[in-house]
Design a protein around this motif. Structure first.
Motif, PDB file in Angstrom:
ATOM      1  N   ILE A 372      -8.524   7.345  10.457  1.00 38.59           N
ATOM      2  CA  ILE A 372      -8.308   7.470   9.019  1.00 38.59           C
ATOM      3  C   ILE A 372      -9.597   7.990   8.399  1.00 38.59           C
ATOM      4  CG2 ILE A 372      -7.806   6.209   6.899  1.00 38.59           C
ATOM      5  CD1 ILE A 372      -6.215   4.207   8.658  1.00 38.59           C
ATOM      6  N   ASP A 373      -9.583   9.214   7.891  1.00 35.63           N
ATOM      7  CA  ASP A 373     -10.799   9.786   7.335  1.00 35.63           C
ATOM      8  C   ASP A 373     -10.662  10.189   5.870  1.00 35.63           C
ATOM      9  OD1 ASP A 373      -9.213  12.015   7.525  1.00 35.63           O
ATOM     10  OD2 ASP A 373     -10.646  13.218   8.670  1.00 35.63           O
ATOM     11  N   ARG A 374      -9.502   9.914   5.280  1.00 32.80           N
ATOM     12  CA  ARG A 374      -9.331  10.171   3.848  1.00 32.80           C
ATOM     13  C   ARG A 374      -8.211   9.285   3.327  1.00 32.80           C
ATOM     14  NH1 ARG A 374      -8.034  16.431   4.086  1.00 32.80           N
ATOM     15  NH2 ARG A 374      -9.746  16.167   5.563  1.00 32.80           N
ATOM     16  N   PRO A 375      -8.195   8.984   2.039  1.00 27.18           N
ATOM     17  CA  PRO A 375      -7.140   8.117   1.507  1.00 27.18           C
ATOM     18  C   PRO A 375      -5.796   8.823   1.481  1.00 27.18           C
ATOM     19  CG  PRO A 375      -8.490   8.980  -0.264  1.00 27.18           C
ATOM     20  CD  PRO A 375      -9.141   9.418   1.014  1.00 27.18           C
ATOM     21  N   ALA A 376      -4.748   8.026   1.544  1.00 27.72           N
ATOM     22  CA  ALA A 376      -3.387   8.545   1.459  1.00 27.72           C
ATOM     23  C   ALA A 376      -2.548   7.548   0.676  1.00 27.72           C
ATOM     24  CB  ALA A 376      -2.794   8.753   2.851  1.00 27.72           C
ATOM     25  N   ALA A 377      -1.568   8.050  -0.053  1.00 25.61           N
ATOM     26  CA  ALA A 377      -0.693   7.165  -0.814  1.00 25.61           C
ATOM     27  C   ALA A 377       0.037   6.237   0.159  1.00 25.61           C
ATOM     28  CB  ALA A 377       0.309   7.982  -1.613  1.00 25.61           C
ATOM     29  N   PRO A 378      -0.012   4.927  -0.052  1.00 28.46           N
ATOM     30  CA  PRO A 378       0.630   4.007   0.885  1.00 28.46           C
ATOM     31  C   PRO A 378       2.149   4.096   0.814  1.00 28.46           C
ATOM     32  CG  PRO A 378      -0.142   2.805  -1.032  1.00 28.46           C
ATOM     33  CD  PRO A 378      -0.658   4.216  -1.175  1.00 28.46           C
ATOM     34  N   THR A 379       2.780   3.965   1.948  1.00 27.39           N
ATOM     35  CA  THR A 379       4.228   3.867   1.972  1.00 27.39           C
ATOM     36  C   THR A 379       4.630   2.477   1.481  1.00 27.39           C
ATOM     37  OG1 THR A 379       4.305   2.976   4.214  1.00 27.39           O
ATOM     38  CG2 THR A 379       4.282   5.393   3.986  1.00 27.39           C
ATOM     39  N   PRO A 380       5.887   2.281   1.079  1.00 26.83           N
ATOM     40  CA  PRO A 380       6.322   0.940   0.688  1.00 26.83           C
ATOM     41  C   PRO A 380       6.098  -0.090   1.802  1.00 26.83           C
ATOM     42  CG  PRO A 380       7.921   2.556  -0.050  1.00 26.83           C
ATOM     43  CD  PRO A 380       6.931   3.304   0.811  1.00 26.83           C
ATOM     44  N   ALA A 381       6.285   0.323   3.057  1.00 26.35           N
ATOM     45  CA  ALA A 381       6.060  -0.603   4.165  1.00 26.35           C
ATOM     46  C   ALA A 381       4.586  -0.989   4.271  1.00 26.35           C
ATOM     47  CB  ALA A 381       6.540   0.024   5.476  1.00 26.35           C
ATOM     48  N   GLU A 382       3.698  -0.019   4.129  1.00 25.53           N
ATOM     49  CA  GLU A 382       2.267  -0.326   4.168  1.00 25.53           C
ATOM     50  C   GLU A 382       1.882  -1.280   3.050  1.00 25.53           C
ATOM     51  OE1 GLU A 382      -0.634   3.029   5.126  1.00 25.53           O
ATOM     52  OE2 GLU A 382       1.193   4.131   4.644  1.00 25.53           O
ATOM     53  N   GLU A 383       2.370  -1.006   1.852  1.00 26.42           N
ATOM     54  CA  GLU A 383       2.038  -1.854   0.719  1.00 26.42           C
ATOM     55  C   GLU A 383       2.593  -3.263   0.924  1.00 26.42           C
ATOM     56  OE1 GLU A 383       0.141  -2.966  -2.584  1.00 26.42           O
ATOM     57  OE2 GLU A 383      -0.069  -1.069  -1.515  1.00 26.42           O
ATOM     58  N   GLY A 384       3.781  -3.360   1.476  1.00 26.69           N
ATOM     59  CA  GLY A 384       4.370  -4.665   1.753  1.00 26.69           C
ATOM     60  C   GLY A 384       3.582  -5.443   2.790  1.00 26.69           C
ATOM     61  N   LEU A 385       3.158  -4.773   3.850  1.00 28.42           N
ATOM     62  CA  LEU A 385       2.370  -5.442   4.880  1.00 28.42           C
ATOM     63  C   LEU A 385       1.006  -5.887   4.344  1.00 28.42           C
ATOM     64  CD1 LEU A 385       3.223  -3.180   7.946  1.00 28.42           C
ATOM     65  CD2 LEU A 385       3.777  -5.613   7.684  1.00 28.42           C
ATOM     66  N   ARG A 386       0.409  -5.085   3.478  1.00 29.68           N
ATOM     67  CA  ARG A 386      -0.878  -5.478   2.899  1.00 29.68           C
ATOM     68  C   ARG A 386      -0.713  -6.720   2.020  1.00 29.68           C
ATOM     69  NH1 ARG A 386      -2.549  -0.708   1.537  1.00 29.68           N
ATOM     70  NH2 ARG A 386      -3.859  -0.406   3.356  1.00 29.68           N
ATOM     71  N   GLU A 387       0.374  -6.772   1.259  1.00 33.34           N
ATOM     72  CA  GLU A 387       0.638  -7.954   0.439  1.00 33.34           C
ATOM     73  C   GLU A 387       0.883  -9.177   1.319  1.00 33.34           C
ATOM     74  OE1 GLU A 387       3.688  -9.569  -3.059  1.00 33.34           O
ATOM     75  OE2 GLU A 387       3.987  -7.590  -2.169  1.00 33.34           O
ATOM     76  N   LEU A 388       1.637  -8.982   2.387  1.00 35.70           N
ATOM     77  CA  LEU A 388       1.919 -10.086   3.300  1.00 35.70           C
ATOM     78  C   LEU A 388       0.635 -10.585   3.955  1.00 35.70           C
ATOM     79  CD1 LEU A 388       4.280 -11.725   4.481  1.00 35.70           C
ATOM     80  CD2 LEU A 388       4.423 -10.031   6.317  1.00 35.70           C
ATOM     81  N   PHE A 389      -0.240  -9.672   4.335  1.00 44.17           N
ATOM     82  CA  PHE A 389      -1.521 -10.046   4.930  1.00 44.17           C
ATOM     83  C   PHE A 389      -2.331 -10.887   3.948  1.00 44.17           C
ATOM     84  CE2 PHE A 389      -6.013  -9.073   5.895  1.00 44.17           C
ATOM     85  CZ  PHE A 389      -6.060  -9.479   7.225  1.00 44.17           C
TER      86      PHE A 389
END
Length: 442
Positions: A372-389
């Protein structure tokens, strides 16, 4: 942490999130009530957007060393570190004593004093880019004044910044669109770590660019470091075009006694710093070469009632002059590097699409394949996993930023990093069905 390997919980993400939110809310009735009261007088129930999250934010009652206690009596290891501003933890005795003495001598004296010269001398000695420095009340102010100083010096109006960069509430550059609160300065945007694209943008707009500003590692953008060759190219191109290069080291200056620029061997024209420099008080600083900075001895005015306030000046002299010296900086950097390597090792061994990006004592959890070398808009799954974490770490007694960022403070030691690693291992085991089964680069 449980002694035996925990069983996977909720194989679908919506179900897992619903359960986690319910458990979180049920355990924090006092925080829920505090949010209800706050929402009646504060838009959104807060006055700092980064602290807002659903179903309501945990309200903290007190802190000590690297511990926090919320209104419901839960204790946490503080791994948020006030988003890097809380470098010294909550009860560093030398800083507390400096503040006590400053209070005893009067809060607002409406005059210059000795402490501001001492702190300025400390910073100029530590940061190679700083021949002169001025103080502000926040990193946001430091970046604003630095940009304006560069524009005044060059006589050119435009700013080059990078998508996903954050330099304060009015100097942020979302990946898509623009911030409605953005400073009305003509701005050229480039992609982070895109060497060719950035060089082309500098050359194309050189006649109108008054400054280039960059975080050597994106902070709120996901703890994504800039590649050394990318920063070196920016230094070369801006120097050739006579464009001041600003390193926003509000966060990354903690990586060495002289900031991340010292480790890279690069000297920007201007450097900005933030609150940890004053022990966590309201503070910012910007500094650079005499040619740019001496404008403030002549045509440019820079006011601010609390620029040299007694508390920040006293705390800063002790924080940077006594507590956070080269040895402490090196130890903190090494501790963070070791922790991130261990966490990425756990993710790689489990074969899950999860990892941690960062440098030294700063890191952010990611739920997509690397590198990962630059930011990217998170997918709904990524955002959900980050919240769960986030919720799972809270349940384990570990407080970090809702966006998954960790900023270690000096009081965080081996016991605390071990506890975090154990919690991450348990998260992987419990949430394994939700994490894609593929290798993730460390």
């Amino acid at each position: 942490m449980s002694a035996a390997r925990p069983l996977p919980r909720n194989s679908d993400l919506p179900g897992a999130l619903a359960e986690a939110r319910a458990r979180y809310a049920a355990a924090r009735p006092a925080s829920a009530e505090q949010h209800r009261l706050a929402a009646a007088v504060l838009p959104g129930g807060n006055t700092r957007s980064v602290l807002a999250y659903t179903p309501f934010p945990t309200a903290m009652a007190r802190g000590a060393d690297c511990r926090l206690w919320d209104l419901d009596g839960h204790e946490y290891v503080d791994l948020c570190g006030e988003y890097t501003a809380g470098l010294f933890g909550h009860s560093e005795p030398r800083i507390h004593e400096a503040l006590r003495q400053a209070l005893a001598n009067g809060i607002s004296l409406a005059a210059v004093g000795q402490a501001e010269q001492r702190l300025a001398a400390i910073l100029c000695a530590r940061f190679a880019s700083m021949e002169r420095v001025r103080f502000t009340n926040s990193g946001t102010e430091a970046n604003l004044i630095a940009v304006m100083a560069a524009r005044a010096f060059t006589g050119r109006p435009a700013l080059l910044a990078f998508r996903g960069g954050y330099h304060g509430g009015v100097l942020s550059f979302p990946l898509a669109g623009s911030s409605p609160l953005a400073l009305p300065v003509p701005t050229v945007l480039a992609d982070y770590n895109d060497l060719d694209g950035a060089v082309s943008a500098i050359r194309e707009h050189a006649a109108t660019l008054g400054a280039v500003i960059i975080e050597p590692m994106l902070g709120s953008g996901g703890c994504i470091p800039a590649r050394p060759e990318f920063l070196a190219a920016l230094r070369e191109e801006t120097a050739a075009a006579g464009i001041p290069l600003i390193f926003d080291e509000v966060m990354t200056s903690r990586m060495a006694a002289g900031g991340w620029q010292a480790r890279l061997g690069l000297v920007p024209d201007l450097t900005t710093l933030g609150k940890y420099v004053a022990g966590g008080m309201s503070f910012g600083a910007f500094g650079g070469g005499r040619d740019i900075m001496d404008q403030f001895a002549g045509p440019l005015t820079h006011a601010g009632t609390f620029n040299n306030n007694a508390l920040s000046m006293a705390a800063g002299c002790v924080a940077m002059g006594e507590v956070f010296g080269p040895e402490a900086a090196e130890a903190l950097f090494a501790r963070g590097e070791a922790l991130r390597a261990r966490l990425n090792g756990l993710c790689a061994a489990a074969g899950v699409e999860m990892g941690f990006t960062g440098l030294g004592s700063m890191m952010t959890v990611q739920f997509r394949a690397g590198p990962i070398d630059r930011p990217a808009a998170p997918t709904p799954a990524e955002e959900g996993l980050r919240e769960l974490f986030f919720f799972d770490m809270m349940e384990a007694g570990l407080y970090l930023a809702r966006r998954g960022m960790v900023a270690l403070s000096l009081p965080v030691g081996e016991a605390e990093t071990e506890r975090f690693a154990d919690a991450v291992a348990e998260f992987i085991a419990i949430r394994e069905p939700l994490l894609k089964r593929q290798a993730h680069p460390a």
